[in-house]
Design an enzyme around this catalytic site. Sequence first.
Site, PDB file in Angstrom:
ATOM      1  N   ARG A 175      -9.603  -7.595   3.750  1.00  0.00           N
ATOM      2  CA  ARG A 175      -8.503  -7.236   4.644  1.00  0.00           C
ATOM      3  C   ARG A 175      -8.489  -5.729   4.885  1.00  0.00           C
ATOM      4  O   ARG A 175      -8.351  -5.266   6.024  1.00  0.00           O
ATOM      5  CB  ARG A 175      -7.180  -7.690   4.027  1.00  0.00           C
ATOM      6  CG  ARG A 175      -5.910  -7.377   4.819  1.00  0.00           C
ATOM      7  CD  ARG A 175      -4.713  -7.932   4.049  1.00  0.00           C
ATOM      8  NE  ARG A 175      -3.443  -7.783   4.743  1.00  0.00           N
ATOM      9  CZ  ARG A 175      -2.577  -6.793   4.541  1.00  0.00           C
ATOM     10  NH1 ARG A 175      -2.852  -5.829   3.674  1.00  0.00           N
ATOM     11  NH2 ARG A 175      -1.431  -6.756   5.198  1.00  0.00           N
ATOM     12  N   HIS A 208       0.143  -3.517  11.397  1.00  0.00           N
ATOM     13  CA  HIS A 208       1.258  -4.374  11.823  1.00  0.00           C
ATOM     14  C   HIS A 208       1.651  -4.101  13.279  1.00  0.00           C
ATOM     15  O   HIS A 208       2.821  -4.051  13.628  1.00  0.00           O
ATOM     16  CB  HIS A 208       2.456  -4.218  10.882  1.00  0.00           C
ATOM     17  CG  HIS A 208       2.129  -4.614   9.475  1.00  0.00           C
ATOM     18  ND1 HIS A 208       1.895  -5.913   9.108  1.00  0.00           N
ATOM     19  CD2 HIS A 208       1.949  -3.873   8.349  1.00  0.00           C
ATOM     20  CE1 HIS A 208       1.594  -5.965   7.812  1.00  0.00           C
ATOM     21  NE2 HIS A 208       1.612  -4.747   7.333  1.00  0.00           N
ATOM     22  N   GLN A 260       0.832  -1.207   0.000  1.00  0.00           N
ATOM     23  CA  GLN A 260       0.000   0.000   0.000  1.00  0.00           C
ATOM     24  C   GLN A 260       0.865   1.256   0.000  1.00  0.00           C
ATOM     25  O   GLN A 260       1.922   1.306   0.621  1.00  0.00           O
ATOM     26  CB  GLN A 260      -0.918  -0.007   1.219  1.00  0.00           C
ATOM     27  CG  GLN A 260      -2.052   0.986   1.129  1.00  0.00           C
ATOM     28  CD  GLN A 260      -3.102   0.755   2.205  1.00  0.00           C
ATOM     29  OE1 GLN A 260      -3.221  -0.332   2.747  1.00  0.00           O
ATOM     30  NE2 GLN A 260      -3.864   1.775   2.519  1.00  0.00           N
ATOM     31  N   GLN A 299       0.329 -11.957   9.903  1.00  0.00           N
ATOM     32  CA  GLN A 299       0.999 -10.795   9.329  1.00  0.00           C
ATOM     33  C   GLN A 299       0.387  -9.462   9.766  1.00  0.00           C
ATOM     34  O   GLN A 299       1.093  -8.470   9.960  1.00  0.00           O
ATOM     35  CB  GLN A 299       0.939 -10.925   7.797  1.00  0.00           C
ATOM     36  CG  GLN A 299       1.710  -9.900   7.011  1.00  0.00           C
ATOM     37  CD  GLN A 299       0.951  -9.469   5.782  1.00  0.00           C
ATOM     38  OE1 GLN A 299      -0.111  -8.859   5.878  1.00  0.00           O
ATOM     39  NE2 GLN A 299       1.483  -9.795   4.626  1.00  0.00           N
ATOM     40  N   SER A 309       3.783  -6.526   2.819  1.00  0.00           N
ATOM     41  CA  SER A 309       2.462  -6.440   3.440  1.00  0.00           C
ATOM     42  C   SER A 309       1.398  -6.959   2.469  1.00  0.00           C
ATOM     43  O   SER A 309       1.374  -8.148   2.147  1.00  0.00           O
ATOM     44  CB  SER A 309       2.200  -5.003   3.910  1.00  0.00           C
ATOM     45  OG  SER A 309       1.042  -4.937   4.713  1.00  0.00           O
ATOM     46  N   LEU A 310       0.549  -6.086   1.968  1.00  0.00           N
ATOM     47  CA  LEU A 310      -0.429  -6.486   0.954  1.00  0.00           C
ATOM     48  C   LEU A 310       0.223  -7.279  -0.186  1.00  0.00           C
ATOM     49  O   LEU A 310      -0.352  -8.246  -0.716  1.00  0.00           O
ATOM     50  CB  LEU A 310      -1.101  -5.228   0.393  1.00  0.00           C
ATOM     51  CG  LEU A 310      -1.440  -5.205  -1.096  1.00  0.00           C
ATOM     52  CD1 LEU A 310      -2.646  -6.051  -1.374  1.00  0.00           C
ATOM     53  CD2 LEU A 310      -1.590  -3.800  -1.586  1.00  0.00           C
TER      54      LEU A 310
END
Length: 319
Positions: free
Chosen positions: A122, A207, A18, A256, A97-98
């Site tokens: 998500r 996170h 992102q 995650q 991440s994503l």
Amino acid sequence: MGKHRAPVVRVVLLCPGQGAQRVGMGRDLADRFAAARDVFAAADDALDFPLSTLAWEGPESELTLTHNAQPAILVHSLAVFAVIRGAVDPSLGAGHSLGEYSAYAMSGCLRVADAVRLVRRRGELMLEAGKQRPGTMAAVVGLDAERVLAICESESGEGRVVVAANFNAPDQTVISGDPEAVTRAAERLKEVGAKRVLLLKVSGAFHSPLMTPAQVGLRQELDQVELADPRFPVVANATGEPVTNAAEARGLLAKQLSSPVQWVASMEYAGGAVGDEATFLEVGPGSVLSGLLKRIVTDRAAESLGTADEVTEFMDQHG
């Protein structure tokens, strides 16, 4: 892999996260390549709404919302891969991440439609968690991770949380948590020598433990999706280690959300795991991961493939 051509380039696939979104992303790919166009169409069908129109025309204020930006970036990455897949032989995948979802989709672990719906959900869960307990994030530049960790630990407690959330480069760590704790930690970090501490425009403390409610919801979503063992290993954000089976992928994708992104460890692993002949490709919008790679594994460079011209040049060389 093409049936009548000599393979193919050994690659490590890097998938952006992102922040890489921009209005117009992927439109030139869809205009030039039928395979890319098909991926965007499949995503629109999976979500039952025109994500492609939002990605290509905006408005930016809508595209940057977490639950829109995440699927838009994933689809852009998968559209690039759909065009180049016959010319590459992936040894390894990794995503920030994503982007970890993008890597799993490229590996065949996740179906495209399931990946698009999962990252959309998500984003919604992350947004909801951020509303339940507002949080923020800040990028710390010019300080080693050990000192960042120590100050985060000293500023946490008495109901306040601030943690290291993204280990992006040896001298760049993102912190995440309650706004007051992040602000206090930022002041301390500047006092001990951070070159810059930059508050990020985010809708929650990603996170970090503040994402635990989103993690619970995401695990429920993941449990309803069929995953296959990946065709090539994918390096997990939560561990910096390769994943080769579906069950481990499922667990680590849920973990995650509230765990730090171990990007330095991921790239150190990737740099050591593949031979010198493997090419690092950043597949999707932007070149952030290419820049980070140079700072982590200094003898490696990544090629960015996001625009139609970049993809055309790559295919002219290797297709």
